[in-house]
Design a protein around this motif. Sequence first.
Motif, PDB file in Angstrom:
ATOM      1  N   GLY A  84      -0.284   5.810  16.796  1.00  0.00           N
ATOM      2  CA  GLY A  84       0.854   6.033  17.692  1.00  0.00           C
ATOM      3  C   GLY A  84       0.411   6.482  19.077  1.00  0.00           C
ATOM      4  N   ASN A  85       1.405   6.575  19.993  1.00  0.00           N
ATOM      5  CA  ASN A  85       1.108   7.026  21.357  1.00  0.00           C
ATOM      6  C   ASN A  85       0.529   8.426  21.381  1.00  0.00           C
ATOM      7  OD1 ASN A  85       2.024   4.777  22.532  1.00  0.00           O
ATOM      8  ND2 ASN A  85       3.995   5.592  23.163  1.00  0.00           N
ATOM      9  N   ASP A  86       1.028   9.258  20.465  1.00  0.00           N
ATOM     10  CA  ASP A  86       0.577  10.652  20.471  1.00  0.00           C
ATOM     11  C   ASP A  86      -0.914  10.758  20.170  1.00  0.00           C
ATOM     12  OD1 ASP A  86       1.576   9.713  18.018  1.00  0.00           O
ATOM     13  OD2 ASP A  86       1.491  11.703  17.155  1.00  0.00           O
ATOM     14  N   TYR A 123      -1.177   2.352   4.682  1.00  0.00           N
ATOM     15  CA  TYR A 123      -1.364   3.255   5.823  1.00  0.00           C
ATOM     16  C   TYR A 123      -1.940   2.484   7.015  1.00  0.00           C
ATOM     17  CZ  TYR A 123      -3.310   7.190   8.445  1.00  0.00           C
ATOM     18  OH  TYR A 123      -3.642   8.088   9.424  1.00  0.00           O
ATOM     19  N   SER A 124      -2.912   1.600   6.722  1.00  0.00           N
ATOM     20  CA  SER A 124      -3.502   0.791   7.800  1.00  0.00           C
ATOM     21  C   SER A 124      -2.483  -0.175   8.394  1.00  0.00           C
ATOM     22  CB  SER A 124      -4.705   0.006   7.272  1.00  0.00           C
ATOM     23  OG  SER A 124      -5.713   0.889   6.913  1.00  0.00           O
ATOM     24  N   ILE A 125      -1.607  -0.702   7.542  1.00  0.00           N
ATOM     25  CA  ILE A 125      -0.561  -1.617   8.040  1.00  0.00           C
ATOM     26  C   ILE A 125       0.382  -0.845   8.973  1.00  0.00           C
ATOM     27  CG2 ILE A 125       1.489  -2.948   7.352  1.00  0.00           C
ATOM     28  CD1 ILE A 125      -0.046  -3.884   4.898  1.00  0.00           C
ATOM     29  N   ARG A 126       0.685   0.391   8.595  1.00  0.00           N
ATOM     30  CA  ARG A 126       1.569   1.205   9.442  1.00  0.00           C
ATOM     31  C   ARG A 126       0.943   1.402  10.827  1.00  0.00           C
ATOM     32  NH1 ARG A 126       3.264   7.325   8.080  1.00  0.00           N
ATOM     33  NH2 ARG A 126       1.179   7.637   8.903  1.00  0.00           N
ATOM     34  N   ILE A 127      -0.356   1.683  10.852  1.00  0.00           N
ATOM     35  CA  ILE A 127      -1.040   1.870  12.135  1.00  0.00           C
ATOM     36  C   ILE A 127      -1.009   0.566  12.942  1.00  0.00           C
ATOM     37  CG2 ILE A 127      -3.317   2.297  13.189  1.00  0.00           C
ATOM     38  CD1 ILE A 127      -3.815   4.332  10.970  1.00  0.00           C
ATOM     39  N   ALA A 128      -1.268  -0.556  12.257  1.00  0.00           N
ATOM     40  CA  ALA A 128      -1.252  -1.860  12.942  1.00  0.00           C
ATOM     41  C   ALA A 128       0.134  -2.148  13.519  1.00  0.00           C
ATOM     42  CB  ALA A 128      -1.683  -2.954  11.981  1.00  0.00           C
ATOM     43  N   LEU A 129       1.167  -1.739  12.774  1.00  0.00           N
ATOM     44  CA  LEU A 129       2.537  -1.950  13.271  1.00  0.00           C
ATOM     45  C   LEU A 129       2.793  -1.116  14.521  1.00  0.00           C
ATOM     46  CD1 LEU A 129       4.957  -2.083  10.209  1.00  0.00           C
ATOM     47  CD2 LEU A 129       4.660  -3.799  11.965  1.00  0.00           C
ATOM     48  N   TYR A 130       2.308   0.130  14.511  1.00  0.00           N
ATOM     49  CA  TYR A 130       2.450   0.984  15.698  1.00  0.00           C
ATOM     50  C   TYR A 130       1.796   0.310  16.908  1.00  0.00           C
ATOM     51  CZ  TYR A 130       4.113   5.296  13.481  1.00  0.00           C
ATOM     52  OH  TYR A 130       4.857   6.245  12.843  1.00  0.00           O
ATOM     53  N   GLN A 131       0.705  -0.401  16.644  1.00  0.00           N
ATOM     54  CA  GLN A 131      -0.040  -1.026  17.740  1.00  0.00           C
ATOM     55  C   GLN A 131       0.397  -2.469  17.993  1.00  0.00           C
ATOM     56  OE1 GLN A 131      -3.955  -0.431  16.139  1.00  0.00           O
ATOM     57  NE2 GLN A 131      -4.134   1.629  16.984  1.00  0.00           N
ATOM     58  N   ARG A 178      11.262  -3.281  15.394  1.00  0.00           N
ATOM     59  CA  ARG A 178      11.714  -4.117  16.512  1.00  0.00           C
ATOM     60  C   ARG A 178      10.719  -4.048  17.667  1.00  0.00           C
ATOM     61  NH1 ARG A 178      15.646  -7.294  14.496  1.00  0.00           N
ATOM     62  NH2 ARG A 178      17.167  -6.076  13.382  1.00  0.00           N
ATOM     63  N   ASP A 179      10.568  -5.158  18.330  1.00  0.00           N
ATOM     64  CA  ASP A 179       9.673  -5.196  19.481  1.00  0.00           C
ATOM     65  C   ASP A 179      10.357  -6.049  20.541  1.00  0.00           C
ATOM     66  OD1 ASP A 179       7.702  -5.878  21.346  1.00  0.00           O
ATOM     67  OD2 ASP A 179       6.107  -5.561  19.887  1.00  0.00           O
ATOM     68  N   ALA A 180      10.861  -5.380  21.572  1.00  0.00           N
ATOM     69  CA  ALA A 180      11.654  -6.077  22.597  1.00  0.00           C
ATOM     70  C   ALA A 180      10.844  -7.182  23.279  1.00  0.00           C
ATOM     71  CB  ALA A 180      12.143  -5.066  23.624  1.00  0.00           C
TER      72      ALA A 180
END
Lengths: 250, 330
Positions: B145-147, A203-211, B74-76
Motif C-alpha cells: 500500500g501507499n503507507d 497475501y501476495s495477490i492482495r499486495i499485487a492488487l494494491y499495486q 476498482r481502478d478508474a
Amino acid sequence: MLPRRIYQFLIIFLLGIAVLFAVKYLFGLSDYVIPSPADLRDTLAAVYKHYGADVASTLSVAIIGQVVSIFLALMVGILGRQTTWFGSFIKVAAYNVQAYPIVAIAPIIFILFGDGFFSRLLIAAMICYFPILLSVLGIMSEPVKEIEHFYRVTGRMRWQLEVKIRAFENLNKLTTVISGSATLAMAGTIVAEFIAANAGIGYSIRIALYQSDLSKILVALFLIGITLAVYQGLLEAAGRMIGKGVTVTR
Amino acid sequence: MKKIWTGFLFVILLTAAQFLPAGLLAAEGGKEQLTYRLKWLFNVSVMGDLYAGEMGFFEGANLDVTVKEGGPERDAIRELELGYADFGVASADQVIRALSKGSPVVVLAQLFQVNPLQWIYRPDRVEITQVKDLKAKTVGVTFGGNDETIMRTLLASQGLSEGDVRIYSVRYDYTPFYRRKADLWPVYVNSQGPIISWKLKRAGERVAFFDPSAHGVKFVANSVVTSVRMVREHPDTVKRFMQALLQGWEAAFKPENSKAALEVLSKYDRDTPRPILEKQLAMTRKLVKPADSVDIGTFDREAWQQTERIMLEQQQIKAPVGVDKVLIQF
C-alpha cells in the motif's frame, strides 16, 4: 491421469491468456490494463521463486484444512445422519454456520486466534467443509437396504457398522467429493490470506492488487492452477488405489 | 416467428447498448451523459463530488454525470481506457504506475493538498515529534500500500532502516491497534480518524496523528483523471466538467454551506453519526483547502515530482515517467 490434468490446465490457462491478449491488441489497451507478453515473462522470471514458496505455504495450509474439514464433515455427517432431535440440531448448526459470510466472521476469528496459521487454517476448513458435509450427509442418511437388512434382523447392527457399510458402498462418491474439495480448501486458504494473513499466495495477490499489477496476479493464478492440478491428480490416484484395495479385500 | 426474431433483435440491441462507451449516449434534454468513477466508497473524502452532483453544478453545465462509488477492486484509470468511465479519481502512485506502463492518462486536478493517510497513535504511550522517535516502535504498515512507500521514505530520510522499527502487517480492521499490539496504525485521518478517536475517547484514551507531510514526505493523494483522447476530442466537455466539479468542491467546503454539505453527506453515508460527520467535514476541509488562498484542485507540482522520485527510488517504476507533463489545469 496426472499428466492429463496438468496439460488440461495448461490448455485452459493458455486459452484464457490468449483471450486477454486478443482483447489487449484488438482494443489497443496499454500494459497497465493488460500486461504484454514480455511484461508477463519478466514478472514470471522475477517472482516465480517467491510466489512458488507462497503457493507451497498456501497448499500446506490447504491440505491440513482439507483434512480437518473432512474429519469435521464426517463427524457432523455421522451425527447428523440420525433422524433424532440431536441429528437435526447438528444439521441446523452446520447449515447456519455456513450461511454467514466469512468476511463477517473473520474479525471474530482474528480476535480469538490472531492472524497467524490457525486463523488461515480455520477459515480454509470452514469454506471447504460444507460441500463435503452435504455429500457425507447424503451418503450417510441413505440406507444400503440389501446389506443392512441382514444385520438388523439378526440384531447385530451397530452404528459403527452402519457407517462402514454406507461409506464402503459409496467409496467412489466419497473419493470424488474429497478430491474435488481440494479446490475449495485452496480457495478457502487464499481467501483467508487475502483477508488478513501475512503469508501465502493470497497475501501476495492482495499486495499485487494494491499495486495494480495484473502481471503478478496472472503469475500467481498460473502457479495456483498448476499446483492444484498436481494435487488433485495425486488425490485422484490415491482414491483409485484405495478403491482397488477395497475391491481386492472383498 | 417474425415476432420472435423481432424480440430477439431487441434483446441484442439492448445488450449491445450496455457495451457502448460511456459518454456516447445523449441524455434527456440534450445533456451530455458522463460517468465519473470515484476511488473509494461514498464518504467524506468525496464530499465535493457528491455536492456537485446533488446541488446541480453538473446540471448547470449541461452535464448528466453518474457518480459511481469506487472500492479496492476498482481502478478508474483502467476504466477510462476500457471506456467504462469518462472521468475518475486516482491516487498519484496509480497515475505514475499507469504512465510507466503506457496508459494514456492525464491529471486534471489534485483534490487533496495534504495526503489524508497518516498514522494514529496514543500520545500517553508513545511520543512522536520527529521521525527518529519511530525507532523501536511497532508501526502498522499495509504491505504493497501507499503507507508502506511513505513509511519507507520517512525512515530512509532520517537514515533509519527497517530493522530500527518493528513493522506490523496491517489488515482491514483495527483490532491490533486497539489491543496495543501496534504503537502506530495507518488511517485516513479525515474519514477513519474521527471514528477511531471517538471510540478511544469513550474508552478514556487520547489519540494523536503522525503526519508524514509535516516531516517532508509529500505523497500526493486523490486526483481527478481522464484519458488523453477525452482531452483531445472533447476539450469543451472536459472544461465544463472540471469547472462544475471544482465549483462543487469549493461550495461544499464554504463554512456557510456546512449544513447543506452535511445533509448531502448523511444521505450517502448513512452509517456515520452526524457529530462524526461534522468532524470529518472539518478535517477534510483542512486537507483540500489548507488556506483560503489555495484553490481546490491546484497542483502541488513539487509534491508530484517527489512522489515520482520516491517510486523510482523504491523501484516501483523502472524509469522516470515525467509526471509533470500530464498535469493539465483546466
